[in-house]
Design a protein around this motif. Structure first.
Motif, short mmCIF file in Angstrom:
data_model
loop_
_atom_site.label_atom_id
_atom_site.label_comp_id
_atom_site.label_asym_id
_atom_site.label_seq_id
_atom_site.Cartn_x
_atom_site.Cartn_y
_atom_site.Cartn_z
N ASN A 264 5.47 3.98 -3.50
CA ASN A 264 5.44 2.95 -4.53
C ASN A 264 4.03 2.70 -5.03
N LEU A 265 3.05 2.69 -4.10
CA LEU A 265 1.65 2.49 -4.49
C LEU A 265 1.18 3.62 -5.39
N ASP A 268 2.78 3.36 -8.78
CA ASP A 268 2.16 2.27 -9.53
C ASP A 268 0.82 2.70 -10.13
N ARG A 271 1.39 5.05 -12.92
CA ARG A 271 1.92 4.39 -14.11
C ARG A 271 0.81 3.75 -14.93
N GLU A 284 8.90 -3.36 -15.74
CA GLU A 284 8.11 -3.81 -14.61
C GLU A 284 8.69 -3.33 -13.29
N LYS A 285 10.02 -3.14 -13.27
CA LYS A 285 10.67 -2.81 -12.00
C LYS A 285 10.42 -1.37 -11.57
#
Lengths: 286, 314
Positions: A264-265, A268, A271, A284-285
Motif C-alpha cells: 500500500n505504501l 501510494d 500514485r 482516494e480509496k
C-alpha cells in the motif's frame, strides 16, 4: 532503463523514507521466498512431537507449532505462497482487465455490452464472488488465484476503461488518427505506453488486497491445501492454541500486515508521481 | 429528478436480472447432477422423481429459469439439505445477528473514522496528519480475523471482559447480550474505519479548496466556524453516502469475522453451507446479499442526488 528514468522512478521513494522502508520489506520478502530452503534453519515439514508448542527461544526463534514444526522455517517458506498468489492475481487482473478496458473504450458499441457485464459482476461483493467460485471449482491454489482475481478484474477494467477514454480524447491521439493511424498502432504507440505507470499503481494495490483475500480464504479452509505452509493456513491452525501458544498467532499475522502495508505504501508513493489527470481515476480509496 | 430516479431504478433492475441468471446457473455448474446437488446424497429415488417432476428438470433450461424466478419472487428460495427447512427461513434466522453486527460496526466506524479524518484534514500537511493517514493505511492492511483473534486473546481470554464467541438473541436474553457483539464489531470496524477516515479527510480537503470557503475566510469568519459551517456540512454528504455502501458491503465482509467469533449470522451460514455442500442455502444467501447490496446502492445514490441539488441530474 536509462539512468534518468531510474532516478525518476526512485524519486517518490527518496522523498518518503517510509515508502522506501516498504520497498525494502518487499525486497526482503522476495529474497526470503527465493532462498527459503537456505534461509530456513529447519525443514518446514519436519515433525518433532516432543518439542511441540515450544515458546520462542534460541533453538527456535519463532517457537514451534502443535506438531513441533519450526515456526520460523514455515513463516519463511510461506513467503513463496504469498508471492505466488499475489503475482497470480495481478497477472490475471491485468491480462483480462487491460484488453477488455482498452477495447471497450475504443469501440463504444462493444464497450457498452462489455461494461454492462462488468457492472453485473460488480454487483457481487468480492469475497462472496470468490467463495461462490471456490464452491464450483473446488479449493486449490490455482482456483484461489482465479477466484480472487475475478473480483479485481472488474476494478482493473473500470480503471483502464476510464484512462483509455481520456487518452482517446487527447489531441495527439486524434492527430495520429486523422493521419491514418490504425487501431493497432494507436494502442501500441499511444495507449499502452501511457497506461504503464497507472497500471503499476493499480498492480501494487491489487497485490496488497490479494494478500488479505488469500489469507481469508486460507483461514476459512477454502484456499491453499492445509499441508502447504502459508501465513493464512498457519493462522487457521493457531486458532485452537491462541491462549497456550500466542506466538503462533503473532509471526504469520505480522508478515501479512507487513507485506500488505508495504504494498500500500509503495502504491501510494507511485500514485503521487502519476500524471494529475490520471490520479483522480483512482480516487482516494485506491 | 423523477426521470433520473426511474432510469437509475431501471438500470438496477436490469443488473439484478442479469445477476439472477448467474445465480440460477450456480446450481447447474456446481459439480454433479442438479437433483443430487439440491437433495444431497441421501435422497431416496421417490424424492428424486418427485423433485425432478416438481422442478421440471426435463424441460428446456429457459423454462426452468422462468419457473425458478417465479418461485423466488414468491419468496420460495428452495429447501436446505442440512436443515430440512425453507432456505428463506434459514437465512432469516441469521439476519438478526448479521444486521446487529453491521449496525454496531457502523457505529464504531462513525465514532472512529469521521472525527479522526476531520482532525487530519484540519491539520493538513502536518506531522499529525501524516501520522493519522499512515495509521489508517496500516489499519486497512490488517486482516480482520487476525484483529479478531487478538481481541479474543486479550479481552476475552486474559482480561475476561467480553465473551469470546457465540451470540444469544437479544430477544431472549435482553440488550445485555449485545456484549457478545462488541469484539466482533470492533474487528470488523478496523479496516472500514480506516477507509472512512481517508474519505472524510479527502472530502474535507476537496471542499476547502472551493471558492465559497475562500470567501468565508476572506470576510473574517473565525477559522473553526468556517470548518464547522462551510466545510464540514458539505464534506459530510459524501461521507454519509459512503456509509450506505459500507453497510451493504459489511453483510458479506462479515463472513470471516462471524466464523472467528462463531456468530450465528449469514456469513458463517455461507461458510458452513460450503463445507456441508448445502448448495441451495449458498445460492439463497448469494441472491439475498446481491439484492440487498444493489438496493442499498440505489437508495444511497438517489438520496445523495436528492440532498445535494448541485449534483447534475442526467
Amino acid at each position: 532503463m536509462s539512468r534518468d528514468a531510474a532516478i525518476l522512478w526512485l524519486k517518490p521513494f527518496v522523498a518518503r523514507p517510509i515508502a522506501l522502508a516498504g520497498l525494502g520489506i518487499l525486497l526482503a520478502t522476495v529474497f526470503a521466498a527465493a532462498f527459503a530452503p537456505w534461509l530456513s534453519p529447519y525443514d518446514p515439514y519436519a515433525i518433532d512431537p516432543p518439542i511441540r508448542l515450544t515458546p520462542p527461544g534460541l533453538a527456535h526463534w519463532f517457537g514451534t507449532d502443535q506438531f513441533g514444526r519450526d515456526t520460523l522455517s514455515r513463516t519463511i517458506h510461506s513467503a513463496r505462497m504469498a508471492l505466488l498468489i499475489g503475482s497470480g492475481v495481478v497477472v490475471f487482473a491485468l491480462a483480462t482487465g487491460v484488453p477488455i478496458g482498452v477495447l471497450s473504450a475504443l469501440f463504444p458499441r462493444l464497450g457498452h455490452v462489455l461494461m454492462r457485464m462488468v457492472d453485473v459482476l460488480m454487483a457481487f461483493p468480492t469475497l462472496l464472488l470468490a467463495l461462490g467460485l471456490i464452491v464450483i471449482l473446488a479449493p486449490s491454489v490455482a482456483n484461489a488465484i482465479l477466484a480472487i482475481g475475478l473480483g479485481y478484474m472488474t476494478t482493473t477494467t473500470r480503471i483502464v476503461y476510464g484512462l483509455t477514454l481520456r487518452l482517446r480524447a487527447e489531441t495527439y491521439v486524434e492527430a495520429a488518427r486523422s493521419m491514418g493511424a490504425g487501431t493497432t498502432w494507436l494502442i501500441g504507440r499511444h495507449i499502452l505506453p501511457n497506461l504503464i505507470s497507472p497500471l503499476l499503481v493499480q498492480a501494487s494495490f491489487v497485490f496488497a488486497f490479494a494478500q488479505l483475500g488469500a489469507a481469508s480464504l486460507d483461514f476459512l479452509g477454502l484456499g491453499a491445501p492445509p499441508e502447504i505452509p502459508s501465513w493464512g493456513n498457519m493462522l487457521a491452525e493457531s486458532r485452537t492454541f491462541i491462549t497456550r501458544a500466542p506466538w503462533l498467532l503473532f509471526f504469520p499475522g505480522m508478515m501479512i500486515v507487513a507485506t500488505a502495508f508495504s504494498l500500500n505504501l509503495v502504491g501510494d508513493a507511485l500514485r503521487d508521481r502519476l500524471d494529475p489527470r490520471f490520479r483522480q481515476v483512482f480516487g482516494e480509496k485506491g | 429528478m423523477w426521470s433520473y430516479a426511474l432510469k437509475r431504478a431501471g438500470t438496477t433492475a436490469v443488473t439484478l436480472l442479469a445477476a439472477s441468471v448467474i445465480i440460477f446457473a450456480f446450481i447447474h455448474v456446481v459439480p454433479g447432477d442438479p437433483i443430487y446437488v439440491l437433495l444431497g446424497d441421501t435422497a431416496t429415488p421417490d424424492q428424486i422423481d418427485a423433485l425432478r417432476h416438481q422442478l421440471g428438470l426435463d424441460q428446456p433450461i429457459i423454462v426452468q429459469y422462468v419457473s425458478w424466478m417465479g418461485h423466488v419472487l414468491e419468496g420460495d428460495l428452495g429447501r436446505s439439505i442440512f436443515f430440512q427447512a425453507p432456505v428463506l427461513s434459514v437465512i432469516a434466522d441469521g439476519a438478526e445477528t448479521s444486521i446487529l453486527l453491521a449496525t454496531m460496526t457502523m457505529i464504531w466506524v462513525a465514532i472512529i473514522g469521521v472525527p479522526i479524518g476531520m482532525i487530519a484534514a484540519v491539520r493538513h500537511g502536518t506531522w499529525l496528519d501524516q501520522g493519522l493517514s499512515g495509521a489508517a493505511m496500516l489499519m486497512a492492511s490488517i486482516p480482520t480475523f487476525w484483529v479478531g483473534l487478538y481481541l479474543i486473546l486479550i479481552f476475552a481470554a486474559w482480561l475476561g471482559w467480553f465473551p469470546s464467541s457465540g451470540y444469544p438473541s437479544v430477544f431472549e436474553g435482553g440488550a445485555v447480550n449485545l456484549r457478545y457483539l462488541v469484539l466482533p464489531s470492533l474487528a470488523l470496524a478496523a479496516p472500514n474505519a480506516a477507509l472512512i477516515l481517508r474519505l472524510t479527510r479527502a472530502s474535507m480537503l476537496d471542499v476547502s479548496r472551493e471558492d465559497y470557503v475562500r470567501t468565508a475566510r476572506a470576510k473574517g469568519i473565525r477559522p473553526w466556524q468556517v470548518v464547522r459551517r462551510h466545510i464540514l456540512r458539505n464534506a459530510l454528504l459524501a461521507v454519509v453516502s459512503a456509509f450506505g455502501f459500507t453497510f451493504a458491503a459489511l453483510l458479506s465482509e462479515a463472513v470471516v469475522t462471524e466464523t472467528v467469533f462463531a456468530l450465528p449470522g449469514i456469513g458463517r451460514l455461507v461458510v458452513q453451507s460450503i463445507l456441508r455442500r448445502d448448495y441451495p442455502v449458498i445460492q439463497g444467501v448469494i441472491l439475498v446479499i446481491v439484492v440487498v447490496y444493489l438496493l442499498i446502492n440505489l437508495i444511497v445514490d438517489l438520496s445523495y442526488r436528492l440532498l445535494d441539488p448541485r449534483v447534475e441530474l442526467q
